[in-house]
Design an enzyme around this catalytic site. Sequence first.
Site, PDB file in Angstrom:
ATOM      1  N   LYS A  59       0.169  -7.005   1.987  1.00  0.00           N
ATOM      2  CA  LYS A  59      -0.734  -7.883   2.746  1.00  0.00           C
ATOM      3  C   LYS A  59      -2.135  -7.308   2.755  1.00  0.00           C
ATOM      4  CE  LYS A  59      -1.251  -5.069   6.431  1.00  0.00           C
ATOM      5  NZ  LYS A  59      -2.441  -4.407   6.841  1.00  0.00           N
ATOM      6  N   GLY A  87       2.865  -1.425   2.682  1.00  0.00           N
ATOM      7  CA  GLY A  87       3.921  -1.233   1.684  1.00  0.00           C
ATOM      8  C   GLY A  87       5.245  -0.805   2.305  1.00  0.00           C
ATOM      9  N   GLY A  88       5.193   0.099   3.275  1.00  0.00           N
ATOM     10  CA  GLY A  88       6.424   0.547   3.942  1.00  0.00           C
ATOM     11  C   GLY A  88       7.081  -0.594   4.697  1.00  0.00           C
ATOM     12  N   SER A  89       6.269  -1.452   5.292  1.00  0.00           N
ATOM     13  CA  SER A  89       6.812  -2.616   6.012  1.00  0.00           C
ATOM     14  C   SER A  89       7.411  -3.624   5.037  1.00  0.00           C
ATOM     15  CB  SER A  89       5.707  -3.301   6.817  1.00  0.00           C
ATOM     16  OG  SER A  89       5.171  -2.404   7.749  1.00  0.00           O
ATOM     17  N   ALA A  90       6.775  -3.773   3.880  1.00  0.00           N
ATOM     18  CA  ALA A  90       7.332  -4.666   2.853  1.00  0.00           C
ATOM     19  C   ALA A  90       8.710  -4.157   2.435  1.00  0.00           C
ATOM     20  CB  ALA A  90       6.393  -4.733   1.643  1.00  0.00           C
ATOM     21  N   VAL A 130       1.224   3.672  -1.372  1.00  0.00           N
ATOM     22  CA  VAL A 130       1.742   4.316  -0.157  1.00  0.00           C
ATOM     23  C   VAL A 130       0.545   4.723   0.710  1.00  0.00           C
ATOM     24  CG1 VAL A 130       3.037   6.311   0.704  1.00  0.00           C
ATOM     25  CG2 VAL A 130       3.764   5.161  -1.402  1.00  0.00           C
ATOM     26  N   ASP A 156       4.263  -4.615  11.324  1.00  0.00           N
ATOM     27  CA  ASP A 156       3.937  -5.433  10.148  1.00  0.00           C
ATOM     28  C   ASP A 156       5.171  -5.987   9.431  1.00  0.00           C
ATOM     29  OD1 ASP A 156       1.169  -5.288  10.236  1.00  0.00           O
ATOM     30  OD2 ASP A 156       1.112  -3.367   9.160  1.00  0.00           O
ATOM     31  N   GLY A 175      -1.713   2.919   1.957  1.00  0.00           N
ATOM     32  CA  GLY A 175      -2.892   2.269   1.380  1.00  0.00           C
ATOM     33  C   GLY A 175      -3.502   1.190   2.253  1.00  0.00           C
ATOM     34  N   GLY A 176      -2.903   0.925   3.416  1.00  0.00           N
ATOM     35  CA  GLY A 176      -3.424  -0.135   4.288  1.00  0.00           C
ATOM     36  C   GLY A 176      -2.926  -1.516   3.904  1.00  0.00           C
ATOM     37  N   MET A 177      -1.880  -1.562   3.065  1.00  0.00           N
ATOM     38  CA  MET A 177      -1.367  -2.852   2.600  1.00  0.00           C
ATOM     39  C   MET A 177       0.068  -3.093   3.057  1.00  0.00           C
ATOM     40  SD  MET A 177      -3.064  -3.214  -1.099  1.00  0.00           S
ATOM     41  CE  MET A 177      -3.181  -4.985  -0.848  1.00  0.00           C
TER      42      MET A 177
END
Length: 321
Positions: A18, A111-114, A105, A146, A107-109
């Site tokens: 995101k 990724g862990g939540s995805a 990782v 997130d 990165g503010g996007m």
Amino acid sequence: MTAAPLPPQAVTVRAPAKVNLELRVGPRRPDGYHDLATVFQTMSLYDEVSVTRWDEWEVIASGPHAALFPDPMDNLVVRAAKLLAEHFDLEDTPLSFRIDKSIPVAGGMAGGSADAAAALVAVDHLFELGLDRSELDSFAAQLGADVPFALAGGTAMGTGRGDRLAPVLSRGTYHWVLAFSDVGLSTPDVFAELDRLREDRDGPDGAIDVPVPEVSAELMTALRSGDPAAVGASLGNDLQEAAFSLRPELREVHAAGLEFGALGAVVSGSGPTIAFLTADVESAMDLSVSLAASDVCRDVSRAKGPVHGAQIIAGPSAGTA
Ligand code: C5P
């Protein structure tokens, strides 16, 4: 290490990154968190998570943004699986997770939540739990702020800690260029830096009150109109200055993208990834070439949004889930 191949019963789910188009941050709360008002959008940059029954718990990452996950038990995908296993009293079967990481990782996007959202969907399918959306949502919210949005996808407004979602009317497809950094930023560090900058400005008691966070009417109108130039002009993030303060070189990346013709630029979440909005596919290609050829940033990618949330892409009767 070469990982053993997964059996055909493995379930594979892909989940999107995101970007926060706008992120407003309220004052620090007594519990250490900050109330947020944000508009975020999922984009076509995906992690793929495969899961199967195994003889021990393992989490193995591969792909352009592979990370080392030394302790699988610490990983959000394992916590997602254990949450479901405990709730449904499943036999104590260890699982193997293989994560093909395209989302950076730290990165503010998100990724862990995805990955966590993907794990919920995959484990639900593997054990034929038949969870509906609202059940999945409630498990997602227990795993992180997130995670519900990575399940839902699209364009949404988030309030509270970013986990109370409401859909946002958004027309059209947006073409993004993403500038990645080699080293991630820690979310708590960036929030703490924002608090420090505010204290420097307002004094330790916060002489100037930090307003209740709200997203702007301009961004909502721009998204409804589907005009990328208007959306580009409405991007904003209260964490951006804090990210720049911790990583001054990000300012140059931000400025370079705008100079090369982006319609707007914003640090995504707590950074360090910077997202640039462009008018169309061709402009996105031009911008990514210019950025990649510049001195300021070598690791560049393109993505479009909004896209679906976590979806099964392979596994037993994947098409019917
Ligand atoms: O949500 P998550 O656990 O990833 O947040 C990590 C840290 O980021 C929190 O412990 C807190 O310091 C900060 N944070 C915050 N306000 C939020 C979300 C995160 O202060 N809404």
